[in-house]
Design an enzyme around this catalytic site. Structure first.
Site, short mmCIF file in Angstrom:
data_model
loop_
_atom_site.label_atom_id
_atom_site.label_comp_id
_atom_site.label_asym_id
_atom_site.label_seq_id
_atom_site.Cartn_x
_atom_site.Cartn_y
_atom_site.Cartn_z
N CYS A 156 46.47 64.86 4.86
CA CYS A 156 47.72 65.61 5.01
C CYS A 156 48.54 65.71 3.73
CB CYS A 156 48.54 65.00 6.14
SG CYS A 156 47.60 64.92 7.68
N HIS A 287 57.84 64.90 4.12
CA HIS A 287 56.64 64.86 4.96
C HIS A 287 57.07 64.93 6.42
CE1 HIS A 287 52.45 64.29 5.77
NE2 HIS A 287 52.66 63.17 6.45
N GLU A 298 59.56 56.89 4.94
CA GLU A 298 59.89 57.94 3.98
C GLU A 298 61.35 57.86 3.57
OE1 GLU A 298 58.86 62.59 3.13
OE2 GLU A 298 58.88 61.95 5.22
N LYS A 319 58.10 70.50 9.62
CA LYS A 319 57.18 70.17 10.71
C LYS A 319 57.90 70.19 12.06
CE LYS A 319 53.89 67.37 8.03
NZ LYS A 319 54.51 67.42 6.69
N HIS A 324 52.48 69.69 12.65
CA HIS A 324 51.81 69.12 11.48
C HIS A 324 50.51 69.87 11.25
CE1 HIS A 324 50.42 66.56 8.46
NE2 HIS A 324 50.74 65.38 8.96
N PHE A 383 46.90 59.78 5.97
CA PHE A 383 46.13 58.61 6.40
C PHE A 383 45.34 58.06 5.21
CE2 PHE A 383 45.63 59.53 11.24
CZ PHE A 383 46.97 59.26 11.41
#
Length: 397
Positions: A156, A287, A298, A319, A324, A383
């Site tokens: 991502c 993000h 974050e 998002k 996402h 990830f």
């Protein structure tokens, strides 16, 4: 390595719009692209909503949906840029795309045939459609681009990786132009995985909200045309923004849990490479997945890097509207930054209701804001602990 790299074309396909204008108009209006899933039966799942690009129906024979998204986003970027590729050496035009799932829908078709009927019933023509490297190869083939092609599978955060790497190739003189970005198609595989992780919200995505319940799976493609400033000026191109630099880091910690130390390191590296200080930053595209852990970590990273300003820098998560989009996420968010610096508007974080003391940033709640945006940061995580931050600047001669 002193070449200035600029963005001169934008191509985007998303659940809130196809093409620059439709996407941007819906984005700043706070329109949600989340709806009931229509591509497969979700009755066996605990959640039933996602950010499908339902208006995208451009199938290309022999290509999976992800490749179709990538090819058509590139076509939009070419049209938007006004460039005539025949005026350039095709061996000096590269393609760099990020992805999380690759051609996962093709894998699902293969798997279904194998499980339900047997190996001999697998359509052999599907096999060469599956490997992830076909994403950039299919773009190159469609437009006869004979320069280097790359697929960067850093999940991502991959769109930022691809844009940063493509910028380096132009700075080095390896190529003259690059189509860079990210792509992922909506897949049952990703939807199943995130449901098993209990990471999907039942109805809406609420980044930075105290009562946030998770993310929404989405799909899309974001592709930008990169070239040197000299090339752009020579052909009198529209310049959306300048790519100043980027920073990368790896948490080396946990497969799924984010770590604010790695996120802050990527932001700090991007700022150092771009010769930026804390006071230079006007907007951060976060993000912002809407999961409890991601948003908390974050925000901790933003507070660490901007201890004196974190409450005064607009930080939004698109998002909340798109879902996402996996490997496309940071590429689409880079496009958002380009349009923010061009238009001096930052998009909202929609669905925001209840402040969270752990996320006490300015998340631009629910309504877009007119603000002078000279420098924007695009922060992304993935990830495996992959983090990438891209720094973009309003173009000035």
């Amino acid at each position: 390595m002193n070449k200035r790299i600029v963005v001169t074309g934008i191509g985007i396909i998303s659940s809130i719009g196809i093409g620059r204008d439709e996407f941007w108009n819906n984005l700043i209006q706070g329109k949600s692209g989340i709806s009931e899933i229509s591509s497969f039966d979700t009755s066996a799942y605990p959640t039933h909503r996602a950010g499908e690009a339902k208006n995208f129906k451009e199938e290309i024979k022999g290509l999976g949906r992800a490749s179709c998204l990538a090819v058509n986003a590139t076509k939009l970027a070419i049209k938007d840029s006004g460039i005539n590729l025949d005026n350039f050496d095709k061996e000096k035009i590269g393609v760099a795309l990020g992805t999380t799932m690759g051609e996962s829908q093709v894998l699902e078709i293969i798997n279904d045939a194998w499980v339900r009927k047997g190996e001999e019933y697998i359509d052999s023509s599907l096999i060469p459609m599956y490997p992830a490297n076909v994403l950039s190869l299919n773009v190159a083939k469609e437009f006869q681009l004979k320069g280097p092609t790359y697929v960067i599978p850093t999940a991502c955060a991959a769109g930022n990786y691809a844009i940063g790497y493509a910028s380096d190739l132009i700075r080095k003189g390896t190529i003259d132009l690059a189509f860079a970005g990210g792509v992922d198609a909506f897949s049952r595989l990703a939807f199943t995985g995130f449901n098993r992780l209990l990471a999907i919200a039942p109805e809406i995505c609420q980044p930075f909200d105290k009562n946030r319940k998770g993310m929404m799976v989405g799909e899309g493609a974001g592709v930008i045309l990169l070239e040197s400033l000299g090339s752009a000026l020579k052909r009198k191109a529209t310049i959306y923004s300048e790519i100043l630099g980027y920073g990368l880091s790896c948490d080396a910690n946990h497969m799924t849990a984010p770590d604010h130390r790695g996120i802050s390191k990527a932001i700090e590296k991007a700022m150092k490479e771009s010769n930026l200080s804390e006071n230079d930053i006007n907007y951060i595209s976060a993000h912002g997945t809407g999961t409890p852990a991601n948003d908390r970590e974050e925000c901790m990273a933003i507070k660490k890097v901007f201890p004196g300003r974190y409450k005064n820098i607009p930080v939004s998560s698109i998002k909340s509207m798109l879902g996402h989009t996996m490997g496309a996420a940071s590429a689409i968010e880079a496009i958002t930054c380009c349009l923010s610096v061009q238009n001096d508007i930052v998009p909202p974080t929609i669905n925001y209701e209840t402040p969270d003391p752990e996320c006490d940033i300015d998340c631009v709640p629910n309504k877009a804001r007119k603000v002078k945006v000279n420098i924007a940061l695009n922060s992304a995580s993935a990830f495996g602990g992959n983090n990438a931050c891209l720094a973009l600047k309003k173009f000035t001669p």
